[in-house]
Design a protein around this motif. Structure first.
Motif, PDB file in Angstrom:
ATOM      1  N   VAL A   1       0.799  -1.277   0.128  1.00 11.62           N
ATOM      2  CA  VAL A   1       0.177   0.009  -0.020  1.00 11.62           C
ATOM      3  C   VAL A   1       0.779   1.407   0.000  1.00 11.62           C
ATOM      4  CG1 VAL A   1      -2.080  -1.025   1.238  1.00 11.62           C
ATOM      5  CG2 VAL A   1      -0.257  -0.105   2.593  1.00 11.62           C
ATOM      6  N   MET A   2       1.965   1.138   0.430  1.00  7.25           N
ATOM      7  CA  MET A   2       2.943   2.458   0.416  1.00  7.25           C
ATOM      8  C   MET A   2       3.006   3.079  -0.543  1.00  7.25           C
ATOM      9  SD  MET A   2       3.467   2.653   3.497  1.00  7.25           S
ATOM     10  CE  MET A   2       4.723   3.401   4.376  1.00  7.25           C
ATOM     11  N   GLY A   3       2.810   4.385  -0.864  1.00  8.76           N
ATOM     12  CA  GLY A   3       2.936   5.242  -1.844  1.00  8.76           C
ATOM     13  C   GLY A   3       1.672   5.269  -2.585  1.00  8.76           C
ATOM     14  N   ARG A   4       0.618   4.305  -2.454  1.00 12.22           N
ATOM     15  CA  ARG A   4      -0.750   4.243  -3.396  1.00 12.22           C
ATOM     16  C   ARG A   4      -1.577   5.157  -2.777  1.00 12.22           C
ATOM     17  NH1 ARG A   4      -1.630  -2.090  -3.993  1.00 12.22           N
ATOM     18  NH2 ARG A   4      -3.391  -1.312  -5.252  1.00 12.22           N
ATOM     19  N   SER A   5      -2.361   5.755  -3.777  1.00 10.44           N
ATOM     20  CA  SER A   5      -3.573   6.395  -3.341  1.00 10.44           C
ATOM     21  C   SER A   5      -4.815   5.790  -2.571  1.00 10.44           C
ATOM     22  CB  SER A   5      -4.080   7.043  -4.776  1.00 10.44           C
ATOM     23  OG  SER A   5      -5.295   7.746  -4.175  1.00 10.44           O
ATOM     24  N   LEU A   6      -4.788   6.522  -1.407  1.00 14.93           N
ATOM     25  CA  LEU A   6      -5.626   5.698  -0.625  1.00 14.93           C
ATOM     26  C   LEU A   6      -7.088   5.880  -1.028  1.00 14.93           C
ATOM     27  CD1 LEU A   6      -6.493   4.475   2.291  1.00 14.93           C
ATOM     28  CD2 LEU A   6      -6.908   6.833   2.922  1.00 14.93           C
ATOM     29  N   VAL A   7      -7.441   6.957  -1.497  1.00 15.70           N
ATOM     30  CA  VAL A   7      -8.986   7.010  -2.007  1.00 15.70           C
ATOM     31  C   VAL A   7      -9.144   6.510  -3.260  1.00 15.70           C
ATOM     32  CG1 VAL A   7     -10.648   8.957  -2.991  1.00 15.70           C
ATOM     33  CG2 VAL A   7      -9.246   9.524  -0.878  1.00 15.70           C
ATOM     34  N   GLN A   8      -8.392   6.376  -4.395  1.00 13.10           N
ATOM     35  CA  GLN A   8      -8.426   6.043  -5.640  1.00 13.10           C
ATOM     36  C   GLN A   8      -8.273   4.581  -5.726  1.00 13.10           C
ATOM     37  OE1 GLN A   8      -9.770   7.626  -8.166  1.00 13.10           O
ATOM     38  NE2 GLN A   8      -9.872   9.252  -6.696  1.00 13.10           N
ATOM     39  N   GLU A   9      -7.546   3.737  -4.821  1.00 14.85           N
ATOM     40  CA  GLU A   9      -7.262   2.407  -4.687  1.00 14.85           C
ATOM     41  C   GLU A   9      -8.097   1.743  -3.573  1.00 14.85           C
ATOM     42  OE1 GLU A   9      -3.433   1.245  -6.149  1.00 14.85           O
ATOM     43  OE2 GLU A   9      -3.045   3.209  -6.551  1.00 14.85           O
TER      44      GLU A   9
END
Length: 99
Positions: free
Chosen positions: A29-37
């Motif tokens: 999850v690190m660096g990924r968009s919380l909302v979009q993904e």
């Protein structure tokens, strides 16, 4: 679960409880968009608004929203969104504490 995002909404904190509940490891999850993904489509705008408010210094308590688990299940989370600041008081992101 406890998670955090930077000023761009990218995950930068993901604790063990979040790993167990959601099913994704920290590395996934690190660096990924919380909302979009990780947020269901029907709540993307509302969650983004809560994050934007926290980035502006306005914290939110008891905001309920669904997260999508690695297995594709939808789970409800009750969130407190708190502004994160550095030593100089500059906003560096948001930390979310959920239950």
């Amino acid at each position: 679960p406890i998670f955090g995002v930077d000023t761009q909404g990218r995950v930068n904190v993901w604790n063990k409880c979040a790993m167990k509940l959601i099913g994704y490891s920290t590395g996934e999850v690190m660096g990924r968009s919380l909302v979009q993904e990780f947020i269901t489509d029907d709540f993307k705008a509302a969650v983004q608004s809560v994050l934007d408010q926290a980035l502006g210094g306005e914290e939110t308590d008891n905001f309920e929203f669904p997260l999508i688990t690695k297995g594709g299940a939808r789970i409800e989370v009750l969130l407190n969104a708190t502004t994160r600041r550095d030593e100089q008081g500059n906003v560096i992101g948001v930390v979310g504490i959920g239950q």
